[in-house]
Design an enzyme around this catalytic site. Structure first.
Site, mmCIF file in Angstrom:
data_model
loop_
_atom_site.group_PDB
_atom_site.id
_atom_site.type_symbol
_atom_site.label_atom_id
_atom_site.label_comp_id
_atom_site.label_asym_id
_atom_site.label_seq_id
_atom_site.Cartn_x
_atom_site.Cartn_y
_atom_site.Cartn_z
ATOM 1 N N GLY A 1 0.806 -1.224 -0.034
ATOM 2 C CA GLY A 1 0.096 0.013 0.013
ATOM 3 C C GLY A 1 0.955 1.316 0.010
ATOM 4 C CB THR B 1 5.306 5.529 1.333
ATOM 5 O OG1 THR B 1 5.677 4.810 0.105
ATOM 6 C CG2 THR B 1 6.610 5.544 2.135
ATOM 7 N N GLY C 1 2.817 2.063 5.427
ATOM 8 C CA GLY C 1 3.897 1.368 5.460
ATOM 9 C C GLY C 1 4.730 1.657 6.577
ATOM 10 C CD GLU D 1 5.036 -3.732 -3.856
ATOM 11 O OE1 GLU D 1 5.245 -2.372 -4.029
ATOM 12 O OE2 GLU D 1 4.231 -4.254 -4.427
ATOM 13 C CB CYS E 1 3.251 -0.177 -6.845
ATOM 14 S SG CYS E 1 3.532 -1.788 -7.290
ATOM 15 C CD GLU F 1 2.441 5.334 -5.602
ATOM 16 O OE1 GLU F 1 2.177 5.147 -4.479
ATOM 17 O OE2 GLU F 1 2.799 4.174 -6.381
HETATM 18 P P1 NAI Z 1 -3.321 2.426 1.931
HETATM 19 O O1 NAI Z 1 -1.899 2.267 2.158
HETATM 20 O O2 NAI Z 1 -4.147 3.513 3.042
HETATM 21 O O3 NAI Z 1 -4.303 1.209 1.805
HETATM 22 C C1 NAI Z 1 -3.650 -0.068 1.596
HETATM 23 C C2 NAI Z 1 -4.170 -1.252 2.740
HETATM 24 O O4 NAI Z 1 -3.880 -0.753 3.888
HETATM 25 C C3 NAI Z 1 -5.934 -1.159 2.693
HETATM 26 O O5 NAI Z 1 -6.136 -2.362 3.153
HETATM 27 C C4 NAI Z 1 -5.983 -0.299 3.770
HETATM 28 O O6 NAI Z 1 -7.314 -0.577 4.641
HETATM 29 C C5 NAI Z 1 -4.962 -0.663 4.735
HETATM 30 N N1 NAI Z 1 -4.670 0.266 5.926
HETATM 31 C C6 NAI Z 1 -4.891 1.803 5.970
HETATM 32 N N2 NAI Z 1 -4.424 2.511 6.751
HETATM 33 C C7 NAI Z 1 -4.005 1.318 7.717
HETATM 34 C C8 NAI Z 1 -3.511 1.435 9.001
HETATM 35 N N3 NAI Z 1 -3.200 2.537 9.782
HETATM 36 N N4 NAI Z 1 -3.069 0.433 9.641
HETATM 37 C C9 NAI Z 1 -3.196 -0.879 9.057
HETATM 38 N N5 NAI Z 1 -3.817 -0.892 7.766
HETATM 39 C C10 NAI Z 1 -4.315 0.323 7.019
HETATM 40 O O7 NAI Z 1 -3.777 3.152 0.379
HETATM 41 P P2 NAI Z 1 -4.997 3.972 -0.124
HETATM 42 O O8 NAI Z 1 -5.267 5.132 0.972
HETATM 43 O O9 NAI Z 1 -6.050 3.143 -0.376
HETATM 44 O O10 NAI Z 1 -4.285 4.811 -1.237
HETATM 45 C C11 NAI Z 1 -3.411 5.951 -1.261
HETATM 46 C C12 NAI Z 1 -2.236 5.817 -2.124
HETATM 47 O O11 NAI Z 1 -1.330 4.777 -1.679
HETATM 48 C C13 NAI Z 1 -2.546 5.535 -3.543
HETATM 49 O O12 NAI Z 1 -2.766 6.675 -4.274
HETATM 50 C C14 NAI Z 1 -1.191 5.272 -3.876
HETATM 51 O O13 NAI Z 1 -0.288 6.317 -4.122
HETATM 52 C C15 NAI Z 1 -0.684 4.240 -2.796
HETATM 53 N N6 NAI Z 1 -1.046 3.060 -2.776
HETATM 54 C C16 NAI Z 1 0.204 2.182 -3.400
HETATM 55 C C17 NAI Z 1 -0.282 0.762 -3.756
HETATM 56 C C18 NAI Z 1 0.735 -0.222 -4.281
HETATM 57 O O14 NAI Z 1 0.479 -1.159 -4.737
HETATM 58 N N7 NAI Z 1 2.232 0.157 -3.736
HETATM 59 C C19 NAI Z 1 -1.570 0.190 -3.463
HETATM 60 C C20 NAI Z 1 -2.409 1.159 -3.108
HETATM 61 C C21 NAI Z 1 -2.316 2.217 -2.845
#
Ligand code: NAI
Ligand code: MG
Length: 494
Positions: free
Chosen positions: A242, A244, A247, A265, A299, A396
């Site tokens: 997800g 950074t 992460g 990742e 990503c 990104e």
């Molecule tokens: P995010 O990182 O918030 O979400 C990804 C996962 O993490 C989801 O399952 C979410 O519920 C979970 N998550 C969110 N906050 C968390 C926390 N505090 N503790 C544990 N788990 C948590 O990403 P989001 O908000 O959906 O997208 C935002 C940006 O992130 C996108 O615009 C993109 O730039 C990036 N992103 C990158 C990805 C990749 O493949 N590297 C995939 C998704 C988003």
């Protein structure tokens, strides 16, 4: 990855409300709460899904712990685990059309892409790790003294996995296949935007013979269910894909609780470098795919497109023709190459980047707007005259926004390519082998593609340098994420 634009006619699936999976039982959340999952092409609710929180995570982790300690998953022969994983791959293949349709409905990706790219990679991933189940063995070590010394690769234990919405089935496969092959048990929290396909594969996993409690799926939100999993005292390892900044929260939660192992990742801002001696048509095709595939929600998207000044105008002209031919529309319609963004939130975030590109003086050559009507669509957008200091060149965007920058020579573009806190991927287009080697060796990125883009294989590792992550998924390398090495010394001849 390759995508095609023809597809069998498949009806949109009708989906009933979904429960969560804990210890082999489909159940409501402890709170009884449900949340909506939405079709991004229309903005309409597909169904409701049980919403997990801390109590549900506690139950799921307890089930995974029991399954890990009492077996039979962690205690059966490795070969038998492999056979069950092959069965799961076969079942996914058998249900490929239904799974692809569910993925398109929930995520918005063109059905043709789900069928041509996502599903084949998912199936290959399960088969690849099925093969590893009985091959991940330790060593005997010639230590000094009268000792027999050997290592065992033991499963790390109960694994927490948090995945995003851009490739829900594929991210599940990247997390589940190596964890299952090594004998771990797990709790998965799918992304709140796309919970459906994970639940569908969990059903198939039971059909394949994976015992109750080995896999548990708790849909829910990040700050609640996700955070509870991250900071749980009885989870041995957390794997996350997800953003950074998320992460960083995951690593902090892991550190402050029980120092669980962490793999991450995260995002990227990958430089894609086109030299004047490249096959320009190939470079246009590959760069188009490397940015616009999956609505730009990758990503590893090649979102800093550096083109050598000598061929810049020619390249841009050909790229514009390609972009204008993009067909945006309902993911289930024939010939559609671009679906909606996954959510209104993501669409608005991307529109913010487009506005900042305009405000900072980049030239908007194409797109930049939102079409009338329902759904979270954004026109395929191309900026030229982009400079390294602009926000669109640094962060990104995760959308269909191409940024073209000019460069003059290899040393300059290597320096500029590396001048970013991300380091996930990169590409170089040239017919000069020395240039290809120099640039790919000097770019600080986990994957470098030469005269291609977005090539993936379950056998080859993927992951990031710098703030793009920690550890590698796929290939033999990923087995390390799910195993502990145990060293045994045995005294001889006493
Ligand atoms: P995010 O990182 O918030 O979400 C990804 C996962 O993490 C989801 O399952 C979410 O519920 C979970 N998550 C969110 N906050 C968390 C926390 N505090 N503790 C544990 N788990 C948590 O990403 P989001 O908000 O959906 O997208 C935002 C940006 O992130 C996108 O615009 C993109 O730039 C990036 N992103 C990158 C990805 C990749 O493949 N590297 C995939 C998704 C988003
Ligand atoms: Mg977030």
């Amino acid at each position: 990855m390759t995508a095609v634009s023809s597809q069998p006619k498949i009806a949109k699936p009708k989906v009933v409300d979904q429960l969560m999976l804990i210890d082999g039982k489909w159940c409501h959340s402890v709170s009884g709460k449900m949340f909506d999952t939405v079709n991004p092409a229309t903005g309409q609710v597909i169904c409701r899904v049980a919403e997990g929180d801390k109590e549900d995570i506690n139950l799921a982790v307890a089930a995974a712990r029991r399954a890990f300690e009492t077996g039979p998953w962690s205690t059966m022969s490795a070969a038998e685990r492999g056979r069950i994983l092959y069965r799961l791959a076969d079942l996914i293949e058998k249900n490929m059309l239904e799974l692809a349709a569910l993925e398109s409905l929930d995520n918005g990706k063109p059905l043709a892409d789900a069928l041509a790219a996502d599903l084949p990679l998912v199936i290959k991933c399960y088969r690849y790790y099925a093969g590893w189940a009985d091959k991940n063995h330790g060593k005997t070590i010639p230590v000094e003294g009268d000792f027999f010394c050997y290592t065992r690769h033991e499963p790390v234990g109960v694994v927490g996995q948090i995945i995003p919405w851009n490739f829900p089935l594929l991210m599940q496969a990247w997390k589940w296949a190596p964890a299952l092959a090594t004998g771990c048990t797990m709790v998965l929290k799918p992304a709140e935007q796309t919970p459906l396909s994970a639940l569908a594969v969990a059903k198939l996993a039971h059909e394949a013979g994976i015992p109750h409690g080995v896999i548990n799926v708790v849909p829910g939100f990040g700050p609640t269910a996700g955070a509870a999993l991250t900071s749980h005292m009885d989870v041995d390892k957390i794997a996350f894909t997800g953003e950074t900044t998320t992460g960083q929260l995951i690593m902090e939660g892991a550190a402050r609780s029980n120092l669980k192992r962490v793999t991450l990742e995260l995002g990227g801002k990958s430089p894609n470098i086109v030299f004047s001696d490249a096959d320009i048509d190939d470079a246009v095709e590959g760069s188009w795919f490397g940015l616009f595939f999956n609505q730009g929600q990758c990503c590893c998207a090649g979102s800093r497109l550096y083109v050598e000044d000598k061929v810049h105008d020619q390249f841009v002209e050909k790229m514009l023709a390609k972009v204008k031919a993009q067909k945006m529309g309902d993911p289930f319609d024939q010939g559609v190459t671009q679906g909606p963004q996954v959510s209104a939130g993501q669409r608005d975030r991307i529109m913010g980047f487009i506005d900042s590109g305009k405000a900072e003086g980049a030239h908007l050559l194409s797109g930049g707007g939102r079409p009338q009507g329902p759904g979270y669509f954004i026109e395929p957008t191309v900026f030229t005259g982009v400079e390294d200091h602009m926000r669109i060149a640094k962060y990104e965007i995760f959308g269909p926004v191409m940024n073209i920058l000019k460069f003059k020579d290899a040393d300059e573009v290597i320096r500029r390519g590396n001048n970013n806190f991300f380091g996930l991927a990169a590409a170089v287009w040239t017919r000069d082998i020395n240039k290809a080697l120099k640039v790919s060796n000097q770019l600080r990125a986990g994957t470098v593609w030469v005269n291609c883009y977005d090539v993936f294989d379950a056998a080859a590792p993927f992951g990031g340098f710098k703030m793009s992550g920690l550890g590698r998924e796929l290939g033999e390398y990923a087995l390390q994420n799910y195993t502990e090495v145990k060293t045994v010394y045995m005294a001889l001849g006493k």
